[in-house]
Design an enzyme around this catalytic site. Structure first.
Site, mmCIF file in Angstrom:
data_model
loop_
_atom_site.group_PDB
_atom_site.id
_atom_site.type_symbol
_atom_site.label_atom_id
_atom_site.label_comp_id
_atom_site.label_asym_id
_atom_site.label_seq_id
_atom_site.Cartn_x
_atom_site.Cartn_y
_atom_site.Cartn_z
ATOM 1 N N GLY A 54 -3.607 -1.073 -5.410
ATOM 2 C CA GLY A 54 -4.377 0.158 -5.269
ATOM 3 C C GLY A 54 -5.741 0.020 -5.911
ATOM 4 O O GLY A 54 -5.984 -0.925 -6.675
ATOM 5 N N CYS A 81 -0.385 -6.440 -7.908
ATOM 6 C CA CYS A 81 -1.750 -6.052 -8.291
ATOM 7 C C CYS A 81 -1.710 -4.786 -9.163
ATOM 8 O O CYS A 81 -1.261 -4.842 -10.299
ATOM 9 C CB CYS A 81 -2.611 -5.870 -7.043
ATOM 10 S SG CYS A 81 -4.404 -5.886 -7.395
ATOM 11 N N TYR A 82 -2.138 -3.627 -8.640
ATOM 12 C CA TYR A 82 -2.066 -2.388 -9.432
ATOM 13 C C TYR A 82 -0.634 -2.119 -9.867
ATOM 14 O O TYR A 82 -0.378 -1.645 -10.979
ATOM 15 C CB TYR A 82 -2.598 -1.219 -8.601
ATOM 16 C CG TYR A 82 -2.538 0.124 -9.312
ATOM 17 C CD1 TYR A 82 -3.588 0.542 -10.122
ATOM 18 C CD2 TYR A 82 -1.434 0.962 -9.162
ATOM 19 C CE1 TYR A 82 -3.529 1.778 -10.766
ATOM 20 C CE2 TYR A 82 -1.370 2.188 -9.802
ATOM 21 C CZ TYR A 82 -2.423 2.593 -10.606
ATOM 22 O OH TYR A 82 -2.367 3.802 -11.259
ATOM 23 N N HIS A 167 -1.860 -10.973 -4.104
ATOM 24 C CA HIS A 167 -1.255 -10.319 -2.949
ATOM 25 C C HIS A 167 -0.503 -11.335 -2.092
ATOM 26 O O HIS A 167 -1.102 -12.017 -1.255
ATOM 27 C CB HIS A 167 -2.337 -9.637 -2.100
ATOM 28 C CG HIS A 167 -2.933 -8.434 -2.756
ATOM 29 N ND1 HIS A 167 -2.412 -7.170 -2.582
ATOM 30 C CD2 HIS A 167 -3.992 -8.314 -3.586
ATOM 31 C CE1 HIS A 167 -3.149 -6.303 -3.286
ATOM 32 N NE2 HIS A 167 -4.100 -6.970 -3.906
ATOM 33 N N GLU A 169 1.401 -10.710 0.287
ATOM 34 C CA GLU A 169 1.576 -10.190 1.640
ATOM 35 C C GLU A 169 0.475 -10.611 2.612
ATOM 36 O O GLU A 169 0.662 -10.573 3.834
ATOM 37 C CB GLU A 169 1.687 -8.657 1.624
ATOM 38 C CG GLU A 169 0.418 -7.905 1.227
ATOM 39 C CD GLU A 169 0.280 -7.676 -0.263
ATOM 40 O OE1 GLU A 169 -0.371 -6.690 -0.646
ATOM 41 O OE2 GLU A 169 0.811 -8.486 -1.048
ATOM 42 N N GLY A 222 -3.695 3.989 28.722
ATOM 43 C CA GLY A 222 -3.808 2.786 29.527
ATOM 44 C C GLY A 222 -3.463 1.535 28.737
ATOM 45 O O GLY A 222 -3.376 0.446 29.300
ATOM 46 N N ASP A 225 0.488 0.534 23.637
ATOM 47 C CA ASP A 225 1.243 1.428 22.757
ATOM 48 C C ASP A 225 1.704 2.699 23.469
ATOM 49 O O ASP A 225 2.885 3.040 23.451
ATOM 50 C CB ASP A 225 0.404 1.791 21.530
ATOM 51 C CG ASP A 225 -0.209 0.568 20.886
ATOM 52 O OD1 ASP A 225 0.464 -0.480 20.876
ATOM 53 O OD2 ASP A 225 -1.357 0.653 20.411
ATOM 54 N N LYS A 371 1.808 -3.947 16.088
ATOM 55 C CA LYS A 371 1.565 -4.196 17.506
ATOM 56 C C LYS A 371 2.570 -5.173 18.111
ATOM 57 O O LYS A 371 3.083 -4.942 19.211
ATOM 58 C CB LYS A 371 0.141 -4.719 17.688
ATOM 59 C CG LYS A 371 -0.208 -5.114 19.112
ATOM 60 C CD LYS A 371 -0.332 -3.924 20.039
ATOM 61 C CE LYS A 371 -1.616 -3.164 19.779
ATOM 62 N NZ LYS A 371 -1.857 -2.119 20.795
#
Length: 515
Positions: A54, A81-82, A167, A169, A222, A225, A371
């Protein structure tokens, strides 16, 4: 039975990636606000709890905080991290403001004894991604130093608790996925989350959200998703209860409205096409700020849907209770953090709820998916590959790819250039190697020489990125031969463009779209 991982969001822009990596490893995970009640946490029954990064400092009174001892009583806790700083701050360690900010790739070294004790499979020294200004200068007394950079403590571990300053991730961190797998196994979690369960979870969400007799208005763009959402709802509720609306807002790609309408009918969707090009272009006249353009487009979509219900769906007006949207995880995190603590990067027109006057509730079956998870869901639903493999296209369409004021003349230039670009990618078998590719018309004119005459026309930027989930991305390294060829094609065939440039910026620091 324990239920995967609960990630408490303290405002990091990459919190969603933690969930994404864990799901890839087969561990179910959910992201909730940092102040989620203890009752809700107990109800979730997590195998482990992760405190995200954060932008705040733990020693500031206004910073987001909660009692970490209560969490440790329920499950092992990892602070990133935070999150690590919060653990240190509350468990007897010390956190101070760093003399310099540490950002980007950094070399770390794991403590030899703990590296061996924990049977870590990766090298003791490797590169990771840092992004912090504060540092832990003293670890809690009941923990051991786990790793460090040349300057600072970068991690600690103890009974049921671990902290990492970096991080794991993000894709930039070497062996980050391996660490998350290690932590999951350390927690005793079972890797039992498979992508087939995504369809089951989506079906369960729809059935528990939408009443047995309720009808749904489905907003189609279109893109992948919304098309997946429409197909999912139609399969579950039936075409007679799912009323799809595809709006031609004048901001679509070349011939897209007619082509996609035909595809929707082939898929068996109950779809109404609405031509609102003039309405949108008139409303956008004079607007150049990207946030104002996005918000105006969002407002107009709601207006069009209201009018469509009254004029073309009047017999169903009392039955339509929900508006369905193809909102994704990345849309949500860029628009507003689940913790309320992160900075808004850009507003997404399909995020943030509905005006009360519309009197509809939202149903968003893929809101918690990335996605590629949506693409796999589409495959499970039987959508054709050519539809599933389409590059992402923003809800505001070409309005955010024409920088500055949007006009029909500029849009026509964009459409022609974009069509040439995408056809070239397909011709060279590059399209499916790229996550997203598009053109951006810049509000800049330059001098050129065309046909032995002087021109003063527009600059067009090309963008192409590779990515897995859209949260981070790298620019695609085209061969020079391709760039030379496409530049010649566009400047020769598109009147109004005399200069083409290529964007070589990754995300971060940039976003994928320019606006």
């Amino acid at each position: 039975m324990k239920n995967g991982f609960l990630i408490l969001d303290f405002g990091s822009q990459v919190t969603m990636l933690i969930a994404r990596r864990l799901r890839d490893l087969g561990y179910y995970s959910e992201i909730r606000p940092f102040d989620l009640s203890l009752e809700k946490i107990k109800e979730f029954n997590p195998a482990g709890i992760i405190l995200s990064g954060g932008p705040n400092s733990v020693y500031d009174s206004a910073s987001p905080s909660r009692d970490v001892n209560e969490l440790l009583q329920m499950a092992p806790v990892l602070g990133i991290c935070y999150g690590m700083q919060l653990l240190a701050h509350q468990l007897g360690g010390k956190v101070e403001k760093g003399s310099t900010r540490e950002y980007g790739l950094t070399e770390i070294e794991w403590h030899a004894d703990l590296h061996k004790e924990y049977k870590m499979s990766w090298p003791r020294q490797h590169r990771i991604w840092m992004s912090h200004g504060d540092v832990v200068t003293q670890i809690p007394s009941q923990t051991k130093e786990l790793l460090r950079t040349g300057k600072h403590i970068a991690g600690f571990a103890g009974d049921r608790v671990m902290g990492l300053q970096y991080h794991p991730e993000v894709s930039h961190s070497e062996y980050g996925t391996e660490f998350l797998r290690f932590f999951a196994e350390w927690c005793g979690a079972e890797a039992n989350w498979q992508h087939e369960q995504v369809l089951h979870a989506a079906e369960k969400y729809v059935r528990t959200t939408v009443g047995d007799k309720d009808h749904v208005l489905c907003a189609l763009s279109g893109g992948v998703d919304s098309s997946v959402v429409a197909t999912l709802l139609t399969k579950i509720l039936g075409a007679d209860r799912v009323h799809c609306v595809f709006v031609n807002n004048g901001l679509l790609r070349l011939n897209e409205f007619d082509t996609v309408m035909q595809a929707y009918k082939t898929l068996g969707l109950n779809v109404i096409g609405v031509d609102a090009e003039e309405t949108f272009l008139t409303a956008l006249k004079g607007l150049s700020d990207p946030e104002k353009k996005r918000k105006k487009i969002g407002e107009l979509f709601i207006q069009i849907f209201e009018e469509t219900i009254k004029k073309q769906l009047s017999s169903y007006q009392d039955k339509i209770k929900f508006l369905a949207q193809g909102t994704l995880y990345p849309d949500v995190i860029e628009s507003v953090s689940s913790s309320g603590g992160s900075v808004t990067i850009k507003s997404h027109h399909n995020v943030g709820g509905l005006p009360e006057k519309m009197n509809l509730k939202l149903v968003e079956p893929v809101r918690n998916l990335f996605k590629d998870e949506v693409r796999r869901l589409g495959e499970d639903l039987g959508l054709p590959h050519e539809f599933i493999s389409r590059h992402p296209f923003p809800g505001p369409g070409l309005a955010i790819r024409v920088l500055g004021e949007v006009t029909k003349e500029k849009l026509d230039v964009m459409r022609k250039a974009d069509d040439i670009y995408i056809k070239a990618l397909r011709r060279e078998n590059l399209y499916e190697k790229i996550w997203q590719a598009f053109c951006v018309l810049l509000p800049v004119q330059t001098v050129g020489v065309q046909g032995d005459g002087r021109t003063y026309e527009n600059v067009l930027a090309l963008r192409a990125v590779t990515s897995v989930d859209g949260m981070t991305a790298d620019w695609y390294d085209f061969e020079t031969k391709f760039l030379k060829s496409i530049s010649n094609e566009i400047t020769n065939q598109v009147r109004g463009v005399n200069r083409v440039v290529y964007d070589i910026t990754s995300k971060p620091p940039a976003t994928i779209e320019w606006e």
